[in-house]
Design a protein around this motif. Structure first.
Motif, PDB file in Angstrom:
ATOM      1  N   ARG A  34      -9.024  -4.867  -6.894  1.00 51.54           N
ATOM      2  CA  ARG A  34      -8.287  -6.094  -7.199  1.00 51.54           C
ATOM      3  C   ARG A  34      -6.919  -6.081  -6.521  1.00 51.54           C
ATOM      4  N   MET A  35      -6.284  -4.907  -6.508  1.00 51.68           N
ATOM      5  CA  MET A  35      -4.993  -4.777  -5.814  1.00 51.68           C
ATOM      6  C   MET A  35      -5.158  -5.018  -4.324  1.00 51.68           C
ATOM      7  N   TYR A  36      -6.254  -4.508  -3.775  1.00 54.36           N
ATOM      8  CA  TYR A  36      -6.508  -4.695  -2.341  1.00 54.36           C
ATOM      9  C   TYR A  36      -6.688  -6.176  -2.014  1.00 54.36           C
ATOM     10  N   LEU A  37      -7.460  -6.892  -2.828  1.00 48.53           N
ATOM     11  CA  LEU A  37      -7.700  -8.316  -2.585  1.00 48.53           C
ATOM     12  C   LEU A  37      -6.405  -9.122  -2.712  1.00 48.53           C
TER      13      LEU A  37
ATOM     14  N   GLU B 288       0.823  -1.198   0.000  1.00 50.00           N
ATOM     15  CA  GLU B 288       0.000   0.000   0.000  1.00 50.00           C
ATOM     16  C   GLU B 288       0.864   1.256   0.000  1.00 50.00           C
ATOM     17  N   ARG B 289       2.008   1.182   0.675  1.00 53.15           N
ATOM     18  CA  ARG B 289       2.912   2.341   0.686  1.00 53.15           C
ATOM     19  C   ARG B 289       3.415   2.658  -0.713  1.00 53.15           C
TER      20      ARG B 289
ATOM     21  N   GLN C 293     -14.857   2.829 -12.513  1.00 50.63           N
ATOM     22  CA  GLN C 293     -14.074   1.891 -13.325  1.00 50.63           C
ATOM     23  C   GLN C 293     -12.657   1.740 -12.778  1.00 50.63           C
ATOM     24  N   ILE C 294     -12.060   2.858 -12.356  1.00 53.12           N
ATOM     25  CA  ILE C 294     -10.714   2.813 -11.794  1.00 53.12           C
ATOM     26  C   ILE C 294     -10.704   2.047 -10.476  1.00 53.12           C
ATOM     27  N   SER C 295     -11.804   2.175  -9.716  1.00 53.91           N
ATOM     28  CA  SER C 295     -11.870   1.509  -8.413  1.00 53.91           C
ATOM     29  C   SER C 295     -11.801  -0.010  -8.545  1.00 53.91           C
TER      30      SER C 295
ATOM     31  N   LEU D 246      -9.201   4.886  -1.653  1.00 55.02           N
ATOM     32  CA  LEU D 246     -10.109   4.280  -0.680  1.00 55.02           C
ATOM     33  C   LEU D 246     -10.382   2.815  -0.996  1.00 55.02           C
ATOM     34  N   THR D 247     -10.513   2.478  -2.276  1.00 53.43           N
ATOM     35  CA  THR D 247     -10.721   1.078  -2.638  1.00 53.43           C
ATOM     36  C   THR D 247      -9.437   0.273  -2.447  1.00 53.43           C
ATOM     37  N   ARG D 248      -8.308   0.931  -2.665  1.00 51.05           N
ATOM     38  CA  ARG D 248      -7.014   0.250  -2.464  1.00 51.05           C
ATOM     39  C   ARG D 248      -6.835  -0.136  -0.998  1.00 51.05           C
ATOM     40  N   LEU D 249      -7.422   0.658  -0.097  1.00 57.80           N
ATOM     41  CA  LEU D 249      -7.353   0.356   1.330  1.00 57.80           C
ATOM     42  C   LEU D 249      -8.511  -0.517   1.792  1.00 57.80           C
ATOM     43  N   GLY D 250      -9.457  -0.804   0.889  1.00 53.80           N
ATOM     44  CA  GLY D 250     -10.589  -1.644   1.247  1.00 53.80           C
ATOM     45  C   GLY D 250     -11.686  -0.914   1.988  1.00 53.80           C
ATOM     46  N   ILE D 251     -11.639   0.418   2.011  1.00 50.22           N
ATOM     47  CA  ILE D 251     -12.651   1.202   2.731  1.00 50.22           C
ATOM     48  C   ILE D 251     -13.964   1.224   1.947  1.00 50.22           C
ATOM     49  N   VAL D 252     -13.871   1.354   0.625  1.00 47.92           N
ATOM     50  CA  VAL D 252     -15.057   1.278  -0.234  1.00 47.92           C
ATOM     51  C   VAL D 252     -14.801   0.226  -1.311  1.00 47.92           C
TER      52      VAL D 252
END
Length: 252
Positions: A235-238, A99-100, A228-230, A175-181
């Motif tokens: 996918r990166m978050y998962l 994430e960093r 679309q970007i989210s 936010l999606t990368r962190l799994g918040i949304v």
């Protein structure tokens, strides 16, 4: 001691150091702003003003206040990547290594999007608004006497918000990368997001249907692009969560 284990006092000290770095760069930005302030002020309030408009100074201090405002705007715009980096450096200890790296790459993209928003508004939205009000005044048989300060304030009112509105894709990706949304959440709440964007447009747009549409349309498009970007961010978050889980299982 690991940064993840810092006490509140140590976190505050870390924040103070980050703010001091920003302050030093701001001083440098102000020096640069003094050099470019006068030509930029002249361009914004005279050279690039529509020929139909003659601006006037109504107060003795107006030239100085506008000049200082331009200097500060130049300084903040120049050091905005530094501000974003210091913000990232402050919160990054709480992120996973993947994430960093991902969020660090957002900084130049965020800066480009901010400049894109300013450019879009300056060359499309603001000129349309100016010509619309001039035409309306002519139809009403009213002669406009416009102050330089009022013109400059309207310029900021129409350009700065779009710089932040254009941050929407990178914000939702973060936010999606962190799994918040999640993309599903963004789609499900699309109507509420549209309503919120319409309220923002109603606040900053003149009372004209066409201008209002010009304000709302890019916001809606940006939101749809953000959805679309989210998908990419999610996918990166998962993948990151799966890798973290695998590492924990190996340790066990």
């Amino acid at each position: 001691m690991n940064k993840d284990e810092l006490t509140i006092v140590e976190h505050l000290d870390e924040l103070r150091k980050r703010l001091m770095i920003v302050a030093y760069f701001l001083m440098g930005g102000i020096i640069v702003g003094f050099y470019f302030g006068k030509p930029v002020t002249r361009f914004l309030t005279k050279d690039d003003v529509p020929a139909e408009i003659t601006l006037h100074y109504f107060k003795v201090t107006d030239p100085l206040s506008i000049y200082i405002s331009v200097i500060m705007l130049i300084a903040v715009l120049l050091i905005s990547p530094v501000i974003l980096y210091q913000l990232w450096a402050f919160i990054s200890p709480g992120l996973h290594p993947q994430e960093r790296r991902a969020t660090l790459s957002y900084i130049p993209v965020s800066f480009v999007l901010f400049v894109a928003g300013l450019t879009f508004s300056y060359f499309i939205i603001f000129p349309y608004m100016i010509h619309f009000t001039i035409g309306l005044a002519n139809e009403m048989g009213v002669k406009q006497i416009i102050g330089v300060r009022e013109y400059f304030n309207e310029l900021l009112k129409f350009t700065i918000p779009f710089g932040f509105v254009f941050q929407l894709p990178i914000l939702l990706l973060f936010l999606t990368r962190l799994g918040i949304v999640t993309p599903a959440f963004l789609k499900k709440n699309r109507k509420y997001a549209y309503f919120f964007l319409m309220v923002i447009a109603a606040i900053i747009a003149p009372p004209d249907v066409m201008t209002y549409v010009i304000f709302v349309l890019p916001m809606v498009v940006l939101y749809e692009i953000s959805i679309q970007i989210s998908h990419v961010g999610y996918r990166m978050y998962l993948k990151g969560e799966q890798k973290l889980l695998e590492e924990e299982l190996k340790e066990d």
